[in-house]
Design a protein around this motif. Structure first.
Motif, PDB file in Angstrom:
ATOM      1  N   THR A  76       0.827  -1.202   0.000  1.00  0.00           N
ATOM      2  CA  THR A  76       0.000   0.000   0.000  1.00  0.00           C
ATOM      3  C   THR A  76       0.863   1.254   0.000  1.00  0.00           C
ATOM      4  O   THR A  76       1.777   1.383   0.813  1.00  0.00           O
ATOM      5  CB  THR A  76      -0.909   0.010   1.258  1.00  0.00           C
ATOM      6  OG1 THR A  76      -1.675  -1.200   1.275  1.00  0.00           O
ATOM      7  CG2 THR A  76      -1.832   1.206   1.262  1.00  0.00           C
ATOM      8  N   LEU A  77       0.571   2.184  -0.904  1.00  0.00           N
ATOM      9  CA  LEU A  77       1.269   3.458  -0.937  1.00  0.00           C
ATOM     10  C   LEU A  77       0.576   4.415   0.031  1.00  0.00           C
ATOM     11  O   LEU A  77      -0.633   4.626  -0.061  1.00  0.00           O
ATOM     12  CB  LEU A  77       1.273   4.045  -2.352  1.00  0.00           C
ATOM     13  CG  LEU A  77       2.106   5.308  -2.541  1.00  0.00           C
ATOM     14  CD1 LEU A  77       3.584   5.048  -2.243  1.00  0.00           C
ATOM     15  CD2 LEU A  77       1.940   5.838  -3.960  1.00  0.00           C
ATOM     16  N   VAL A  78       1.339   4.952   0.976  1.00  0.00           N
ATOM     17  CA  VAL A  78       0.786   5.874   1.974  1.00  0.00           C
ATOM     18  C   VAL A  78       1.556   7.188   1.934  1.00  0.00           C
ATOM     19  O   VAL A  78       2.659   7.261   1.394  1.00  0.00           O
ATOM     20  CB  VAL A  78       0.834   5.278   3.408  1.00  0.00           C
ATOM     21  CG1 VAL A  78      -0.014   4.029   3.503  1.00  0.00           C
ATOM     22  CG2 VAL A  78       2.254   4.988   3.840  1.00  0.00           C
ATOM     23  N   SER A  79       0.955   8.215   2.512  1.00  0.00           N
ATOM     24  CA  SER A  79       1.590   9.523   2.631  1.00  0.00           C
ATOM     25  C   SER A  79       1.587   9.931   4.085  1.00  0.00           C
ATOM     26  O   SER A  79       0.570   9.780   4.771  1.00  0.00           O
ATOM     27  CB  SER A  79       0.826  10.572   1.822  1.00  0.00           C
ATOM     28  OG  SER A  79       0.877  10.292   0.449  1.00  0.00           O
ATOM     29  N   THR A  80       2.705  10.432   4.556  1.00  0.00           N
ATOM     30  CA  THR A  80       2.832  10.927   5.919  1.00  0.00           C
ATOM     31  C   THR A  80       3.254  12.384   5.845  1.00  0.00           C
ATOM     32  O   THR A  80       4.266  12.706   5.219  1.00  0.00           O
ATOM     33  CB  THR A  80       3.877  10.110   6.705  1.00  0.00           C
ATOM     34  OG1 THR A  80       3.454   8.745   6.744  1.00  0.00           O
ATOM     35  CG2 THR A  80       4.034  10.631   8.122  1.00  0.00           C
ATOM     36  N   ALA A  81       2.464  13.256   6.458  1.00  0.00           N
ATOM     37  CA  ALA A  81       2.732  14.690   6.414  1.00  0.00           C
ATOM     38  C   ALA A  81       3.300  15.171   7.740  1.00  0.00           C
ATOM     39  O   ALA A  81       2.857  14.749   8.805  1.00  0.00           O
ATOM     40  CB  ALA A  81       1.454  15.454   6.105  1.00  0.00           C
ATOM     41  N   VAL A  82       4.278  16.069   7.638  1.00  0.00           N
ATOM     42  CA  VAL A  82       4.909  16.642   8.823  1.00  0.00           C
ATOM     43  C   VAL A  82       4.931  18.157   8.659  1.00  0.00           C
ATOM     44  O   VAL A  82       5.347  18.665   7.612  1.00  0.00           O
ATOM     45  CB  VAL A  82       6.356  16.111   8.990  1.00  0.00           C
ATOM     46  CG1 VAL A  82       7.021  16.739  10.191  1.00  0.00           C
ATOM     47  CG2 VAL A  82       6.361  14.595   9.089  1.00  0.00           C
ATOM     48  N   HIS A  83       4.468  18.857   9.678  1.00  0.00           N
ATOM     49  CA  HIS A  83       4.576  20.317   9.690  1.00  0.00           C
ATOM     50  C   HIS A  83       5.882  20.653  10.389  1.00  0.00           C
ATOM     51  O   HIS A  83       6.049  20.380  11.574  1.00  0.00           O
ATOM     52  CB  HIS A  83       3.395  20.938  10.434  1.00  0.00           C
ATOM     53  CG  HIS A  83       3.479  22.418  10.534  1.00  0.00           C
ATOM     54  ND1 HIS A  83       2.992  23.110  11.605  1.00  0.00           N
ATOM     55  CD2 HIS A  83       3.990  23.341   9.699  1.00  0.00           C
ATOM     56  CE1 HIS A  83       3.207  24.398  11.434  1.00  0.00           C
ATOM     57  NE2 HIS A  83       3.812  24.556  10.277  1.00  0.00           N
ATOM     58  N   LEU A  84       6.811  21.218   9.643  1.00  0.00           N
ATOM     59  CA  LEU A  84       8.125  21.528  10.196  1.00  0.00           C
ATOM     60  C   LEU A  84       8.042  22.788  11.052  1.00  0.00           C
ATOM     61  O   LEU A  84       7.550  23.822  10.607  1.00  0.00           O
ATOM     62  CB  LEU A  84       9.146  21.716   9.079  1.00  0.00           C
ATOM     63  CG  LEU A  84       9.360  20.508   8.176  1.00  0.00           C
ATOM     64  CD1 LEU A  84      10.326  20.859   7.055  1.00  0.00           C
ATOM     65  CD2 LEU A  84       9.849  19.314   8.966  1.00  0.00           C
ATOM     66  N   ARG A  85       8.526  22.688  12.248  1.00  0.00           N
ATOM     67  CA  ARG A  85       8.521  23.829  13.166  1.00  0.00           C
ATOM     68  C   ARG A  85       9.475  24.916  12.690  1.00  0.00           C
ATOM     69  O   ARG A  85       9.199  26.096  12.835  1.00  0.00           O
ATOM     70  CB  ARG A  85       8.914  23.365  14.571  1.00  0.00           C
ATOM     71  CG  ARG A  85       8.804  24.462  15.600  1.00  0.00           C
ATOM     72  CD  ARG A  85       9.025  23.940  16.979  1.00  0.00           C
ATOM     73  NE  ARG A  85       7.908  23.065  17.322  1.00  0.00           N
ATOM     74  CZ  ARG A  85       7.814  22.396  18.456  1.00  0.00           C
ATOM     75  NH1 ARG A  85       8.762  22.466  19.345  1.00  0.00           N
ATOM     76  NH2 ARG A  85       6.775  21.633  18.695  1.00  0.00           N
ATOM     77  N   HIS A  86      10.587  24.515  12.117  1.00  0.00           N
ATOM     78  CA  HIS A  86      11.602  25.452  11.656  1.00  0.00           C
ATOM     79  C   HIS A  86      11.756  25.311  10.138  1.00  0.00           C
ATOM     80  O   HIS A  86      12.388  24.364   9.659  1.00  0.00           O
ATOM     81  CB  HIS A  86      12.941  25.201  12.359  1.00  0.00           C
ATOM     82  CG  HIS A  86      12.832  25.258  13.850  1.00  0.00           C
ATOM     83  ND1 HIS A  86      12.644  26.444  14.527  1.00  0.00           N
ATOM     84  CD2 HIS A  86      12.830  24.287  14.782  1.00  0.00           C
ATOM     85  CE1 HIS A  86      12.548  26.191  15.826  1.00  0.00           C
ATOM     86  NE2 HIS A  86      12.652  24.888  16.000  1.00  0.00           N
ATOM     87  N   ALA A  87      11.192  26.260   9.406  1.00  0.00           N
ATOM     88  CA  ALA A  87      11.205  26.199   7.941  1.00  0.00           C
ATOM     89  C   ALA A  87      12.624  26.142   7.379  1.00  0.00           C
ATOM     90  O   ALA A  87      12.849  25.584   6.304  1.00  0.00           O
ATOM     91  CB  ALA A  87      10.453  27.390   7.363  1.00  0.00           C
ATOM     92  N   ALA A  88      13.577  26.679   8.102  1.00  0.00           N
ATOM     93  CA  ALA A  88      14.963  26.694   7.616  1.00  0.00           C
ATOM     94  C   ALA A  88      15.545  25.283   7.485  1.00  0.00           C
ATOM     95  O   ALA A  88      16.521  25.082   6.765  1.00  0.00           O
ATOM     96  CB  ALA A  88      15.837  27.539   8.541  1.00  0.00           C
ATOM     97  N   THR A  89      14.951  24.303   8.162  1.00  0.00           N
ATOM     98  CA  THR A  89      15.453  22.929   8.074  1.00  0.00           C
ATOM     99  C   THR A  89      14.958  22.198   6.827  1.00  0.00           C
ATOM    100  O   THR A  89      15.494  21.158   6.467  1.00  0.00           O
ATOM    101  CB  THR A  89      15.054  22.110   9.318  1.00  0.00           C
ATOM    102  OG1 THR A  89      13.629  22.015   9.371  1.00  0.00           O
ATOM    103  CG2 THR A  89      15.590  22.739  10.594  1.00  0.00           C
ATOM    104  N   ARG A  90      13.950  22.753   6.176  1.00  0.00           N
ATOM    105  CA  ARG A  90      13.318  22.072   5.035  1.00  0.00           C
ATOM    106  C   ARG A  90      14.296  21.706   3.920  1.00  0.00           C
ATOM    107  O   ARG A  90      14.316  20.542   3.485  1.00  0.00           O
ATOM    108  CB  ARG A  90      12.165  22.895   4.481  1.00  0.00           C
ATOM    109  CG  ARG A  90      11.472  22.220   3.303  1.00  0.00           C
ATOM    110  CD  ARG A  90      10.363  23.086   2.731  1.00  0.00           C
ATOM    111  NE  ARG A  90       9.339  23.354   3.695  1.00  0.00           N
ATOM    112  CZ  ARG A  90       8.248  22.593   3.880  1.00  0.00           C
ATOM    113  NH1 ARG A  90       8.064  21.535   3.136  1.00  0.00           N
ATOM    114  NH2 ARG A  90       7.372  22.904   4.802  1.00  0.00           N
TER     115      ARG A  90
END
Length: 108
Positions: A76-90
């Motif tokens: 099964t193909l799944v998606s996991t979303a994460v809201h990064l607290r520090h955009a600079a780490t993206r």
């Protein structure tokens, strides 16, 4: 969630439990080190894509929004979303995860 089906929440391995998490990237894969829930290892061989989305069910983040991992959980193909607290780490996280993606030929 199931990839492509924003309303289908995946609960296997505790994935349906929302929690604060740190994303750790290692040669073995990506670890979602979660507070108050079991950590999840996404093996490098199971990673399929990393991309941005402005929202997923129950989560809306403007601009680049959420960092989303598409990966295989068995067949099964799944998606996991994460809201990064520090955009600079993206950029560094995206680059590290992209480097783990299985290749089927030369990258462009």
């Amino acid at each position: 969630m199931l990839a492509g089906d924003a309303l289908a929440r995946v609960t296997a391995h505790g994935l349906g439990t929302r929690s604060a998490a740190r994303l750790l990237v290692a040669p073995e894969g990506v670890v979602l080190a979660r507070a108050g829930a079991a950590d999840v290892l996404v093996p490098a061989a199971d990673l399929r894509a990393v991309h941005d989305e402005p929202f997923q069910v129950g989560k809306v983040v403007p601009r680049r929004g959420l960092l989303v991992l598409d990966w295989s959980l068995g067949a099964t193909l799944v998606s996991t979303a994460v809201h990064l607290r520090h955009a600079a780490t993206r950029p560094d996280l995206e680059a590290a995860i992209t480097a783990l993606l299985p290749t089927t030929g030369p990258r462009s």
